[in-house]
Design a protein around this motif. Structure first.
Motif, PDB file in Angstrom:
ATOM      1  N   ASP A 190      43.384  36.634   5.905  1.00 41.47           N
ATOM      2  CA  ASP A 190      42.219  36.650   6.629  1.00 41.47           C
ATOM      3  C   ASP A 190      41.332  36.161   5.433  1.00 41.47           C
ATOM      4  O   ASP A 190      40.205  36.671   5.204  1.00 41.47           O
ATOM      5  CB  ASP A 190      41.840  38.241   6.774  1.00 41.47           C
ATOM      6  N   PRO A 238      44.557  41.451   6.836  1.00 37.47           N
ATOM      7  CA  PRO A 238      44.892  41.334   5.395  1.00 37.47           C
ATOM      8  C   PRO A 238      45.442  42.798   4.972  1.00 37.47           C
ATOM      9  O   PRO A 238      44.565  43.892   5.134  1.00 37.47           O
ATOM     10  CB  PRO A 238      43.608  41.039   4.705  1.00 37.47           C
ATOM     11  N   HIS A 256      40.593  40.305  17.376  1.00 37.46           N
ATOM     12  CA  HIS A 256      40.280  40.815  16.198  1.00 37.46           C
ATOM     13  C   HIS A 256      40.295  42.559  16.542  1.00 37.46           C
ATOM     14  O   HIS A 256      39.649  43.035  17.483  1.00 37.46           O
ATOM     15  CB  HIS A 256      38.866  40.852  15.599  1.00 37.46           C
ATOM     16  N   LYS A 287      38.098  33.428  19.869  1.00 34.29           N
ATOM     17  CA  LYS A 287      37.872  34.738  18.877  1.00 34.29           C
ATOM     18  C   LYS A 287      37.307  35.612  19.956  1.00 34.29           C
ATOM     19  O   LYS A 287      36.219  35.340  20.504  1.00 34.29           O
ATOM     20  CB  LYS A 287      37.113  34.223  17.731  1.00 34.29           C
ATOM     21  N   ASP A 346      45.388  40.073  16.384  1.00 36.08           N
ATOM     22  CA  ASP A 346      44.945  39.628  14.901  1.00 36.08           C
ATOM     23  C   ASP A 346      44.491  40.821  14.242  1.00 36.08           C
ATOM     24  O   ASP A 346      43.801  41.759  14.518  1.00 36.08           O
ATOM     25  CB  ASP A 346      44.069  38.441  15.101  1.00 36.08           C
ATOM     26  N   HIS A 347      45.066  41.241  13.189  1.00 37.72           N
ATOM     27  CA  HIS A 347      45.063  42.212  11.944  1.00 37.72           C
ATOM     28  C   HIS A 347      46.144  43.226  12.489  1.00 37.72           C
ATOM     29  O   HIS A 347      46.818  43.730  11.629  1.00 37.72           O
ATOM     30  CB  HIS A 347      43.738  42.826  12.048  1.00 37.72           C
ATOM     31  N   SER A 381      34.240  37.951  12.904  1.00 38.20           N
ATOM     32  CA  SER A 381      34.047  39.202  14.003  1.00 38.20           C
ATOM     33  C   SER A 381      33.133  39.951  14.397  1.00 38.20           C
ATOM     34  O   SER A 381      32.953  41.065  14.739  1.00 38.20           O
ATOM     35  CB  SER A 381      35.402  40.120  13.721  1.00 38.20           C
ATOM     36  N   HIS A 418      45.477  33.166  10.701  1.00 42.82           N
ATOM     37  CA  HIS A 418      44.251  33.757  10.834  1.00 42.82           C
ATOM     38  C   HIS A 418      43.402  33.736   9.616  1.00 42.82           C
ATOM     39  O   HIS A 418      43.785  34.385   8.580  1.00 42.82           O
ATOM     40  CB  HIS A 418      44.215  35.110  11.542  1.00 42.82           C
ATOM     41  N   CYS A 419      42.507  32.951   9.462  1.00 38.62           N
ATOM     42  CA  CYS A 419      41.488  32.938   8.271  1.00 38.62           C
ATOM     43  C   CYS A 419      40.212  32.327   8.572  1.00 38.62           C
ATOM     44  O   CYS A 419      40.074  31.767   9.683  1.00 38.62           O
ATOM     45  CB  CYS A 419      42.309  32.408   7.244  1.00 38.62           C
ATOM     46  N   HIS A 420      39.282  32.266   7.488  1.00 36.58           N
ATOM     47  CA  HIS A 420      38.149  31.614   7.717  1.00 36.58           C
ATOM     48  C   HIS A 420      37.801  30.607   6.817  1.00 36.58           C
ATOM     49  O   HIS A 420      36.762  30.336   6.180  1.00 36.58           O
ATOM     50  CB  HIS A 420      37.161  32.873   7.715  1.00 36.58           C
ATOM     51  N   THR A 441      48.763  37.203   7.443  1.00 39.83           N
ATOM     52  CA  THR A 441      47.564  36.774   7.138  1.00 39.83           C
ATOM     53  C   THR A 441      46.907  37.062   6.143  1.00 39.83           C
ATOM     54  O   THR A 441      46.930  38.463   5.855  1.00 39.83           O
ATOM     55  CB  THR A 441      46.395  36.540   8.270  1.00 39.83           C
TER      56      THR A 441
END
Length: 385
Positions: free
Chosen positions: A302, A269, A222, A148, A246-247, A118, A60-62, A300
């Motif tokens: 993030d 993160p 998220h 997402k 996620d998170h 998000s 999970h990242c951007h 992750t």
């Protein structure tokens, strides 16, 4: 290529092979063992028991959606004009020339799962990409891998500023439910039209949801706070959909309920301050608590919240004073993320037939003063000291 005499963490049922060798041909792992015979013309990396791992994976990242050293011009992660934007595709915004890909390779990260932020209740699709290449289409491992969705403070904050729904957690959940129902209705109408050989008007918003409804890809939620985690689970169960959490920042507070749900967690993160209220219970203990409950966990960064090259350090910090084992920490950045996003047929472990994505460190990658010596992607050395 032949890699000789390394301490190989296979992340498979073969465990750790001391003094092991790996042979690579045509971008794939073709042999693993000891004292493999060298062949004429074969490139040899001769080691002295350095640490060899499958390439690290951030699920999970951007990456590439928020570029290094650029403000608005390089910020392409959130289309903050509509709370429901499932037709957004991360592949259309990722810049593979972003310096962060280079830095990721230097940290041993070979695959990233990158996608929208998000801001929206439904933000669009993530894809899994290698961290080396010039054309993002050629870097794809799997695309799409998840849709997402977002709960909690972010959608509330964005659309409150626009005096538009959702301004509450109730509004977020209601919008998501309504959109899922609309997508189901669309799919039923499409199937009916196809069975009757009738013309059907395509709508890209709802088309993007068909893989979710068919359980080909999960909702990628998220969710930080415990109640938001439970809302994500509630909605996924209500419509019989797959889900990743996620998170999962407060997952340690409700671990037994997450275990009951059967859904995996992508934690982080964590190497940041609590920058908003829903992060107040953030702790490096979360992965350990969830793993001890029997939940599949990935860690992750993030990115860009934490820079991608520090993924292994995040896993190392999750070991500190928590009881998390070295192997479980490594699994959280190798085979677990690969299995969670369903790319484990290609990456995540050192096994015959898998992509030759291999990283070599001078000591344990989980300690802060370790150094990545080689990063190999698809059998090519893409970073070396």
């Amino acid at each position: 290529m032949l890699i000789r005499n390394g301490k190989i963490y296979t992340m498979s049922d073969k465990g750790i092979i001391d003094g092991g060798d790996i042979r690579v041909e045509d971008g794939k792992i073709v042999d693993i063992g000891k004292d493999l015979e060298m062949r004429d013309g074969e490139k040899v990396i001769e080691l002295n028991s350095e640490f060899v791992y499958p390439g690290f994976i951030d699920s999970h990242c951007h990456m590439g959606l928020y570029e290094w050293g650029i403000g608005f011009e390089g910020a392409d992660g959130n289309e903050m004009t509509d709370p429901i934007t499932p037709q957004m595709r991360s592949i259309d915004a990722i810049n593979p020339f972003d310096k962060c890909f280079e830095y990721a390779r230097a940290g041993g990260v070979t695959t990233v799962v990158s996608g929208p932020g998000s801001a929206n209740v439904c933000g669009g699709v993530f894809g899994a990409f290698k961290t080396y290449g010039e054309c993002i289409d050629k870097m794809v491992v799997k695309n799409p891998i998840g849709m997402k969705i977002a709960f909690g403070e972010n959608p509330k904050r964005v659309y409150n500023s626009k005096s538009k729904m959702p301004m509450t957690r109730m509004g977020t959940a209601a919008l998501l439910r309504s959109f899922i129902v609309e997508s189901i209705n669309y799919l039923n109408k499409k199937r009916r039209a196809e069975s009757e050989n009738k013309v059907f008007d395509i709508n890209l918003k709802y088309e993007a949801m068909i893989p979710v409804l068919n359980r080909e890809i999960p909702l990628k939620a998220h969710c930080h706070r415990a109640d938001d985690i439970l809302t994500a689970i509630r909605i996924a169960k209500e419509f019989d959909l797959d889900l990743t959490l996620d998170h999962c920042t407060e997952g340690h507070l409700i671990s037994k309920y997450i275990k009951e749900s059967g859904y995996p967690a992508i934690v982080g993160p964590t190497m940041t301050m609590a920058s908003k209220i829903e992060l107040n219970n953030k702790t490096f203990n979360t992965p350990s608590v969830l793993i001890n409950e029997g939940i599949k966990v990935a860690i992750t960064t993030d990115h860009p919240v934490i820079e991608e090259q520090y993924l292994a350090l995040c896993a190392g910090l999750a070991m500190k004073d928590t009881g998390l084992s070295e192997i479980d920490a490594l699994r959280a950045i190798t085979i677990n993320p690969a299995e969670i996003v369903n790319i484990h047929d290609r990456v995540g472990s050192i096994e015959i037939g898998k992509d030759a994505d291999i990283v070599i460190f001078n000591k344990s990658a989980l300690v802060s003063d370790s150094k990545c010596l080689y990063t190999i992607i698809d059998g090519n050395i893409v970073y070396s000291v």
